[in-house]
Design a protein around this motif. Structure first.
Motif, PDB file in Angstrom:
ATOM      1  N   LYS A 140       0.839  -1.202   0.000  1.00  0.00           N
ATOM      2  CA  LYS A 140       0.000   0.000   0.000  1.00  0.00           C
ATOM      3  C   LYS A 140       0.880   1.261   0.000  1.00  0.00           C
ATOM      4  CE  LYS A 140      -3.538   2.418   2.664  1.00  0.00           C
ATOM      5  NZ  LYS A 140      -4.237   2.476   3.947  1.00  0.00           N
ATOM      6  N   ALA A 141       1.920   1.233   0.862  1.00  0.00           N
ATOM      7  CA  ALA A 141       2.817   2.392   0.932  1.00  0.00           C
ATOM      8  C   ALA A 141       3.473   2.642  -0.419  1.00  0.00           C
ATOM      9  CB  ALA A 141       3.881   2.169   2.011  1.00  0.00           C
ATOM     10  N   LEU A 142       3.953   1.561  -1.038  1.00  0.00           N
ATOM     11  CA  LEU A 142       4.687   1.710  -2.295  1.00  0.00           C
ATOM     12  C   LEU A 142       3.784   2.145  -3.439  1.00  0.00           C
ATOM     13  CD1 LEU A 142       7.022  -1.419  -2.179  1.00  0.00           C
ATOM     14  CD2 LEU A 142       7.705   0.966  -1.964  1.00  0.00           C
ATOM     15  N   SER A 143       2.561   1.646  -3.442  1.00  0.00           N
ATOM     16  CA  SER A 143       1.725   1.925  -4.607  1.00  0.00           C
ATOM     17  C   SER A 143       0.827   3.148  -4.433  1.00  0.00           C
ATOM     18  CB  SER A 143       0.888   0.690  -4.961  1.00  0.00           C
ATOM     19  OG  SER A 143       0.260   0.193  -3.810  1.00  0.00           O
ATOM     20  N   GLU A 144       0.516   3.503  -3.190  1.00  0.00           N
ATOM     21  CA  GLU A 144      -0.449   4.597  -3.028  1.00  0.00           C
ATOM     22  C   GLU A 144       0.096   5.819  -2.304  1.00  0.00           C
ATOM     23  OE1 GLU A 144      -3.909   3.077  -1.018  1.00  0.00           O
ATOM     24  OE2 GLU A 144      -3.844   1.213  -2.178  1.00  0.00           O
ATOM     25  N   MET A 145       1.248   5.665  -1.624  1.00  0.00           N
ATOM     26  CA  MET A 145       1.670   6.762  -0.747  1.00  0.00           C
ATOM     27  C   MET A 145       3.093   7.219  -1.068  1.00  0.00           C
ATOM     28  SD  MET A 145       0.299   4.936   2.714  1.00  0.00           S
ATOM     29  CE  MET A 145       0.324   6.223   3.950  1.00  0.00           C
TER      30      MET A 145
END
Lengths: 592, 348
Positions: A140-145
């Motif tokens: 999630k961190a890598l793809s959205e944030m």
């Protein structure tokens, strides 16, 4: 007969010690004999004496038939045939061995985040972690944030460092992220050194991938490509599982180059600690990784500016890192909704000492001390009187009964003269001597001092010497003031956290139990009857049967008496070893 | 430049300056045992603690960099008390045998005990007992007197890049020693002796040779090589007993083993004090005046040159001479004698 059977066997250090290996093998054998297709799966254990925190009941075994789970306690290999025959084949649980209400009370009052998957999933199989949404946080961190958004999220969650000092994690990251450098590092501090503390070991043994994911999130946030886990060499199982998890994470593309198809590279090395308590201090830990003697240095510069190899470095504790996947997945608001006003989330404690339910627990911040001790811990062993609880490890303080309603969080513990520390909780009862307890912790800190700075090197030695003479009945009238003077000056002048907090046990026990010190010094008496030099052993005539046990046990020839007549202890010859007290079956020897 | 206030006085210093250095610019006397401006800050002795406005605990001045608007207090009742406690701790684990100690009168610890009036000690207790005699030829190591400032360890590593000693063991038992506590076996530069603030490290050569009050100091230049290190001769009753070097010299106080320990020849009875001439074949070498000796050399040089030519002569010079001396020497051979037969132990 059901065709959906799942058996979980506790296989942590505790589970193995209690015979987990044999139990697993017995299940294998019995099931094969019975021709059953069951999935005999390793079950994460939480610590040395057991899994899911309830150490004393090992080996714990879950038998799930069509998702109906029955938990058994105290299972040995020779009990397995009956379990297989009656429960798995016959479909009827073996009621005699099923856990009781106290087992459920122990668990039901906890709130598990970090420990939620420990004891539920196989720590040696990455698929088990993926099945419980593992690595979704970093994805999630890598793809959205953006890294800055990750830091904001952690800041908003209110997460504070679980290693002791309670520094806000997000803020630490922000400092490090702001420092420009060609290289940065993330270090996981798994040098858990407090006596009786086993939170970090249990997390790594039970769910190593959560720690790896947490480190990846931290690395992404600050812009690091390399990480280190600094872990005690005395944790062989945790080290082994960590290595397995690392190679699985690499194989699944969660570590290495271009993670999740992004430009984020990150990998982790494992560095074994050689057993120095002070290496849990971050600057000493860095020195140790660099191959130097593990000694703290003055801060500033903080590691966030100049850390490993002089580069900006974030050091987080195991439990802190293990919280991160959940914060990323479930959101900062969810985490901030747990805990107290000032301390968010949950905290894992190692509950030990004179408590019925010894074990590892996870509770929301702000839970009253009383609930931990009585509702989860099951109260004091043998219904004796609660005296105090020692929190924060050897550098913490003792909290007396008048603060039993204290909500447990960083701020409140400090207010009463103790600290959160890494989460050790040693319960003391009326049979514990507070001077002796304080001496015990000082023995530890003074022998673990690195020797760099004067007050810690010599000061803690002098504190210990004064405490020792008090427990030996050689205390002087001025000793309490001397202890206070020394303790305060050591706190004010020491270089690192070890020296600064080493006098805490002395200060807090004098604050709350000064009368015990006075009894030792003025009356040459130990109220809890612990300090041997101050004890007098006597025989109560009308209880003594004249069996002669004490006479034979006495190494000093201090006991005389004819058979079947009351015996007598000559105090001038008595060496106060306590052998007579221990062997007397009629409680006719008393010590006071 | 960073502006700050120390003891009510304003000062402006370059970024990166430590509070200790800034305070010293103002001639403020902050006690230290482990600090040496030539070594990296250590922060071990804890004597240089100062108070910073807004910071609850005292900090060590030697490790704290200045910051804009910092308000520093270097003297207060509380600081005096804390420093006194630290010195008292050190003395509670010290032989306190100043009356027979080589460093008496030249010892920072003794000095501090004097100024803080520490005759009695609240903390008397167990003392480290080390009776091992280090068998090395130069450095006397009395580790009971060591206060673990680690200056010796740091100078050996940071300046000399030798690393012959380090800290071993933990806590109260921590001690400085060579690997496996063997006898010291290094290049014996003696920098460790030079930085030791107590009597733990002294030179065996100058043991019991004289008290500080009787020492006469003579500033001179080391005769061993062309580097020209500044040295200070310590002499008692016209005998050189020790060589040291001051920090504010071109060699910053650092010397090599020859410069620091190789001075005993000065007092040796068999040392050459006049030229010697062998007046007859197989006869003894006899003392002569410089005029006689130089006259003989010059006449023999002339004779050999006339009879066999200038290339029958050759000159060999020494690294103990200065560059200027060596220059003059080769010039003399090339122009006066007229030969290129000229060499030097370190080559021209």
């Amino acid at each position: 007969m059901s065709n959906n059977i799942k058996i979980n066997v506790c296989m942590g250090t505790g589970g193995i010690a209690a015979g987990g290996d044999e139990v697993m093998a017995a299940f294998d054998l019995e099931l094969r004999k019975a021709g059953l297709e069951a999935d005999v799966e390793k079950h994460c254990a939480v610590h040395r004496v057991g899994c899911r925190g309830f150490c004393a009941r090992d080996v714990l075994v879950d038998v799930s038939v069509d998702d109906v789970r029955t938990t058994y306690q105290y299972i040995k290999a020779d009990m397995v045939p009956r379990l297989v025959e009656e429960h798995i084949i016959g479909g009827v649980p073996v009621e005699d061995w099923v856990v009781g209400q106290d087992y459920h009370d122990f668990h039901d009052r906890q709130e598990k985040v970090v420990l939620a998957d420990c004891g539920q999933i196989d720590p040696e199989d990455i698929q088990a972690y993926l099945d419980v949404d593992g690595y979704k946080g970093i994805v999630k961190a890598l793809s959205e944030m953006s890294p800055a958004e990750v830091i904001e999220c952690v800041k908003a969650s209110g997460l504070k460092g679980r290693g002791g000092a309670g520094f806000p994690t997000g803020m630490k990251w922000q400092f490090c992220a702001a420092n420009k450098s060609d290289r940065k590092y993330v270090i996981c501090n798994a040098d858990e050194g407090d006596p009786g503390a086993f939170m970090d070991r249990s997390v790594i043994e039970g769910n190593p991938h959560a720690v790896i994911e947490g480190m990846s999130i931290a690395a992404y946030a600050i812009g690091a490509a390399e990480g280190y886990v600094y872990i005690r060499a005395e944790y062989p199982l945790a080290v082994e599982r960590l290595h397995k998890a690392l190679s699985q994470a690499r194989a699944h593309g969660f570590l290495g180059k271009a993670i999740h198809g992004t430009s984020f590279d990150f990998d982790i090395k494992v560095k074994l600690g050689a057993g120095a308590f002070v290496c849990g201090e971050e600057t000493a830990l860095i020195a140790s990784i660099e191959g130097q003697r593990g000694m703290p240095r003055a801060k500033p510069p903080f590691p966030a500016a100049k850390g490993l190899w002089g580069k900006p470095t974030v050091i987080n504790n195991v439990e802190t890192l293990a919280n991160l996947p959940f914060i990323l997945r479930k959101g900062a608001e969810w985490f901030a909704s747990l805990g107290s006003e000032t301390s968010k989330g949950t905290k894992v404690f190692a509950l030990t000492g004179k408590i019925c339910n010894t074990g590892l627990i996870e509770v929301p911040m702000g839970i009253p001390l009383k609930e931990i001790i009585y509702d989860i811990g099951g109260g004091i062993e043998g219904d004796r009187l609660f005296k105090a609880v020692q929190t924060g490890g050897p550098s913490g303080g003792c909290i007396p009964v008048e603060h039993i309603d204290l909500p447990v969080d960083y701020e409140n513990l400090l207010k009463v003269g103790s600290m959160m520390g890494s989460g050790g909780m040693v319960v003391l009862d009326e049979n514990d001597c507070m001077v002796n307890i304080s001496k015990f912790f000082l023995e530890f800190t003074q022998s673990e001092s690195c020797g760099k700075c004067t007050p810690c090197r010599i000061g803690t030695k002098r504190l210990l010497e004064v405490l020792t003479r008090i427990t030996e009945g050689k205390g002087k009238k001025t000793d309490i003031d001397l202890l206070l003077d020394m303790a305060n000056d050591i706190k004010d002048t020491s270089l690192c956290g070890l020296g600064m907090s080493a006098p805490n046990p002395v200060l807090s026990t004098i604050k709350y139990f000064r009368h015990e010190y006075e009894a030792h010094i003025n009356d040459k008496r130990c109220p809890a009857a612990v300090c041997r030099s101050l004890l007098t052993f006597t025989v109560i005539e009308n209880l003594c049967k004249g069996c002669g046990m004490c006479l034979r046990a006495c190494p000093a020839g201090a006991i005389t008496g004819e058979k079947k007549k009351p015996h007598y202890i000559d105090t001038s010859l008595c060496v106060k070893c306590g052998a007579c007290f221990d062997v007397c079956k009629f409680k006719s020897v008393i010590k006071e | 430049m960073i502006d700050l206030t120390i003891d009510g006085r304003d000062i402006s210093v370059p970024e990166g300056t430590t509070v200790l250095d800034a305070a010293r610019l103002l001639n403020l006397d902050i006690p230290t045992l482990c600090h040496d401006p030539r070594l990296k800050p250590y922060g071990g002795c804890r004597l240089c603690i100062v108070e910073l406005e807004g910071v609850p605990r005292p900090v060590t001045a030697c490790t704290t960099p200045v910051a804009g608007g910092m308000v520093v207090t270097t003297e207060s009742e509380q600081l005096y008390r804390l420093r006194r406690t630290v010195i008292e701790f050190l003395l509670s684990d010290h032989p306190n045998d100043c009356m027979v100690c080589q460093r008496a009168g030249d010892c920072t610890l003794q000095e501090l005990a004097y100024f803080y009036g520490l005759r009695d000690n609240r903390f008397w207790g167990e003392r480290r007992r080390y009776d091992k005699e280090d068998a090395n030829p130069f450095i006397k190591r009395e580790m009971e007197k060591c206060i673990l400032c680690a200056k010796c360890v740091r100078v050996c590593g940071e300046v000399q890049a030798v690393g012959a000693i380090d800290l071993a063991y933990r806590g109260f038992n921590a001690k400085v020693c060579p690997p496996y506590e063997k006898d010291l076996d290094c290049e014996f530069c003696g920098q460790c002796v030079a930085v030791c603030p107590t009597g733990a490290l002294t030179g065996k050569v100058w043991e019991a040779q004289g008290r500080q009050k009787d020492v006469k100091y003579t500033e001179t230049v080391c005769p061993y090589c062309g580097c020209g290190c500044n040295i200070t001769l310590h002499s008692v009753r016209n005998r050189v007993i020790r060589v040291s070097s001051r920090e504010n010299t071109l060699n910053e106080g650092w010397l090599c083993s020859k410069g620091r320990f190789g001075f005993e020849f000065i007092n040796k009875p068999d040392r050459l004090r006049t030229p010697l001439i062998r007046r007859r074949k197989d006869g003894p070498l006899e003392p002569a005046s410089w005029d006689e000796a130089l006259g003989l050399i010059s006449s023999r040089f002339e004779g050999i040159k006339k009879e066999h030519g200038p290339d029958a002569l050759g000159g060999l010079s020494s690294a103990r001479c200065t560059n200027e001396e060596n220059y003059a020497f080769q010039k003399f051979f090339r122009t006066v004698i007229g030969t290129n037969n000229i060499d030097h132990c370190a080559r021209y």
